[in-house]
Design an enzyme around this catalytic site. Structure first.
Site, PDB file in Angstrom:
ATOM      1  N   HIS A  65     -13.594   3.978  -5.820  1.00  0.00           N
ATOM      2  CA  HIS A  65     -12.224   4.085  -5.578  1.00  0.00           C
ATOM      3  C   HIS A  65     -11.490   5.636  -6.375  1.00  0.00           C
ATOM      4  CE1 HIS A  65      -7.984   1.974  -6.745  1.00  0.00           C
ATOM      5  NE2 HIS A  65      -7.796   3.046  -6.475  1.00  0.00           N
ATOM      6  N   LEU A  68      -8.703  11.577  -2.560  1.00  0.00           N
ATOM      7  CA  LEU A  68      -9.218  12.966  -2.169  1.00  0.00           C
ATOM      8  C   LEU A  68      -8.170  13.657  -1.622  1.00  0.00           C
ATOM      9  CD1 LEU A  68     -12.812  12.396  -1.360  1.00  0.00           C
ATOM     10  CD2 LEU A  68     -12.050  13.063  -3.351  1.00  0.00           C
ATOM     11  N   ARG A  69      -6.910  12.939  -1.237  1.00  0.00           N
ATOM     12  CA  ARG A  69      -5.524  13.536  -0.816  1.00  0.00           C
ATOM     13  C   ARG A  69      -5.561  14.140   0.591  1.00  0.00           C
ATOM     14  NH1 ARG A  69      -3.075  10.223  -4.131  1.00  0.00           N
ATOM     15  NH2 ARG A  69      -2.905  10.999  -6.436  1.00  0.00           N
ATOM     16  N   ASP A 157      -4.195   0.672  -0.867  1.00  0.00           N
ATOM     17  CA  ASP A 157      -4.162   0.869  -2.445  1.00  0.00           C
ATOM     18  C   ASP A 157      -3.108   1.945  -2.646  1.00  0.00           C
ATOM     19  OD1 ASP A 157      -5.155   0.936  -5.123  1.00  0.00           O
ATOM     20  OD2 ASP A 157      -5.398   3.169  -4.821  1.00  0.00           O
ATOM     21  N   HIS A 184      -4.624  -3.860  -4.453  1.00  0.00           N
ATOM     22  CA  HIS A 184      -4.036  -3.271  -5.475  1.00  0.00           C
ATOM     23  C   HIS A 184      -3.311  -4.328  -5.833  1.00  0.00           C
ATOM     24  CE1 HIS A 184      -1.053  -0.078  -7.125  1.00  0.00           C
ATOM     25  NE2 HIS A 184      -0.477  -1.333  -7.195  1.00  0.00           N
ATOM     26  N   HIS A 237      -8.733  -1.842  -9.824  1.00  0.00           N
ATOM     27  CA  HIS A 237      -8.299  -1.406 -11.121  1.00  0.00           C
ATOM     28  C   HIS A 237      -7.551  -2.533 -12.050  1.00  0.00           C
ATOM     29  CE1 HIS A 237      -4.658  -1.069  -8.530  1.00  0.00           C
ATOM     30  NE2 HIS A 237      -4.864   0.227  -8.157  1.00  0.00           N
ATOM     31  N   ASP A 310     -10.739   5.627  -9.885  1.00  0.00           N
ATOM     32  CA  ASP A 310      -9.167   5.711  -9.685  1.00  0.00           C
ATOM     33  C   ASP A 310      -8.699   7.110  -9.663  1.00  0.00           C
ATOM     34  OD1 ASP A 310      -6.890   5.103  -8.469  1.00  0.00           O
ATOM     35  OD2 ASP A 310      -6.008   3.873  -9.858  1.00  0.00           O
TER      36      ASP A 310
HETATM   37  O1  DOR Z   1      -1.726   5.417 -10.530  1.00  0.00           O
HETATM   38  C1  DOR Z   1      -2.039   5.266  -9.403  1.00  0.00           C
HETATM   39  N1  DOR Z   1      -2.151   6.307  -8.600  1.00  0.00           N
HETATM   40  N2  DOR Z   1      -2.042   4.098  -8.848  1.00  0.00           N
HETATM   41  C2  DOR Z   1      -2.227   3.846  -7.760  1.00  0.00           C
HETATM   42  O2  DOR Z   1      -2.519   2.706  -7.359  1.00  0.00           O
HETATM   43  C3  DOR Z   1      -2.009   4.930  -6.776  1.00  0.00           C
HETATM   44  C4  DOR Z   1      -2.629   6.144  -7.079  1.00  0.00           C
HETATM   45  C5  DOR Z   1      -2.195   7.527  -6.318  1.00  0.00           C
HETATM   46  O3  DOR Z   1      -2.511   7.606  -5.513  1.00  0.00           O
HETATM   47  O4  DOR Z   1      -1.672   8.467  -7.029  1.00  0.00           O
END
Ligand code: DOR
Length: 440
Positions: A65, A68-69, A157, A184, A237, A310
């Site tokens: 989990h 990588l954006r 997610d 999620h 998570h 995460d």
């Molecule tokens: O804190 C979080 N950031 N929880 C998530 O479920 C998504 C993630 C994000 O993509 O920044």
């Protein structure tokens, strides 16, 4: 041709072979070619040597989990920077969530991530496909197409699959591909406007809370749907005592469920929010000591199967704002092992249990389509993490390879440090103190 590499005299821990002893590992052509216990000599004399005396040598970590954006949020992270950060954290396989822009809800988007990973990535990147089109929770994504493009799981997610019918269908269809559905678990009706865990501290800080019940309700629903469909459910998570208890009981009933917890939920509490530190703002939120203890107990009795980071990188500008406007997320790759070693040093978890939950256990959830992962067995890809269990260091986010410096651990002293990482036999990270020498 590159010479074989001998990782010499380290403490080799491989839960898949029940090994925990000093020995050496020979790596040739990207694979583990020999594992020798004690002072055994390798079958090949002509090789390079990495002296691992005093260090732990184990399978490279597998993160089920992370974010990588790419595509769409390259200012927060790219596959290049994210995989370099992963390598610094000892991770050799990372599974990336589909909340990109565009989201990974179709074959083209998945192919894009795979091709960027092939050209820019320094570790293995395994994409996760969306459950629903556009992550909108309204219509199921083309799960068959996504499965044939090689996703290793389905998830929306960042958001739950709130529509129970969609979640039922996802669990139903996923059986055809034997892939897991990762939810999620958050009742977003209950958490609307929420900033942190709901309790005394949120009241004192004047921040709207997110109650444990918001997680427990969706976990309970998903377990019922997993029982109804026979699909494989994975809880992302996990953060509440109630969720741990629900998962424990579901496992006793034989429901096909696995669960993860993050390093931050296993080690930090809501008290981190007292100074309004936006770098501690995460979803699900950091909770109470009681929840942390329940999660650790869950790890010990295998209710919680794996640890996943995460890793959720954000820019400094994203987080440098009024608390309510900051996005949720903690950058986790580069501090994961060291924070988790706290559980080992305080004797709450054994080293081999920790390693299993970072290697072999996530490999089992992914399945073996990718070959033998999470093991140092001969013939397996030479994905190896080498770490010093007791080296103390101070977290300095300027050293991060990740673009995301958003960690509440900045400036903190941690004990345990990744010293080198090999991916398919290649050194993809090495601390300056590690030298590779020719054998003489
Ligand atoms: O804190 C979080 N950031 N929880 C998530 O479920 C998504 C993630 C994000 O993509 O920044």
């Amino acid at each position: 041709m590159k010479k074989p590499l001998l990782i010499k005299d380290g403490r080799i821990i491989d839960p898949t072979q029940k090994i925990d002893e000093v020995g050496s590992l020979l790596i040739a052509e990207g694979k583990i070619s020999w594992l020798g216990k004690g002072k055994a000599s390798p079958p090949q004399a002509d090789c390079d040597v990495l002296n691992a005396q005093g260090l732990i040598v184990c399978p490279g970590f597998i993160d089920l989990h992370c974010h990588l954006r790419e595509p769409g949020y390259e200012e927060k992270e790219t596959i290049a920077s994210g995989t370099r950060a992963a390598a610094r954290g000892g991770f050799t396989t990372v599974c990336c969530m589909p909340n990109t822009n565009p989201p990974l809800d179709n074959q083209t988007a998945v192919e894009y991530v795979k091709s960027r990973a092939a050209s820019e990535g320094v570790v293995r990147v395994l994409p996760i496909g969306c459950i629903s089109k556009g992550r909108k929770g309204e219509e199921l994504a083309e799960m068959g197409d996504l499965a044939s493009s090689g996703v290793i799981a389905f998830s929306d997610d960042g958001k739950p699959a709130l529509n129970s019918y969609i979640m039922r269908q996802a669990l139903d269809y996923s059986r055809a591909f034997d892939l897991v559905v990762i939810d999620h678990c958050e009742d977003t009706v209950l958490t609307e406007g929420g900033q942190m865990n709901e309790g005394i501290i949120s009241t004192r800080l004047g921040l709207r809370g997110m109650p444990n019940a918001a997680e427990d309700i969706i976990v309970a629903r998903d377990l019922a749907l997993a029982q109804l469909t026979g699909g494989r459910l994975h809880i992302a998570h996990t953060s509440t005592e109630g969720a741990v208890e629900l998962i424990r009981r579901a496992k006793e009933k034989g429901i096909r469920v696995t669960a993860e917890a993050t390093p931050h939920h296993l080690t930090l509490t809501e008290e981190r929010l007292i100074g309004y530190d936006t770098n501690a703002k995460v979803n699900p939120p950091l909770r109470t000591e009681r929840d942390v203890n329940a999660l650790v107990q869950g790890l010990k009795d295998n209710t919680i199967d794996i640890i996943a980071t995460d890793h959720a990188p954000h820019t400094e500008a994203d987080k440098l704002c009024e608390f309510a406007f900051a996005p949720f997320g903690i950058s986790g790759f580069e501090t994961a092992l060291a924070s988790l070693m706290g559980l080992v040093h305080s004797e709450q978890l054994t080293l081999s249990a920790l390693i299993a939950k970072l290697t072999y256990e996530p490999a089992k959830i992914i399945g073996n389509r990718q070959g033998k992962l999470g093991t140092l067995a001969t013939g397996a890809p030479a994905d190896v993490a080498i770490f010093d269990p007791s080296l103390e260091w101070t977290v300095d986010t300027k050293d991060f390879a990740s673009k995301g410096r958003n960690t509440p651990l900045a400036g903190e002293k941690l004990k345990g440090r990744v010293m080198a990482t090999l991916y398919q036999g290649k050194l993809v990270y090495k601390d300056d103190s590690i030298k590779v020498k020719e054998r003489n």
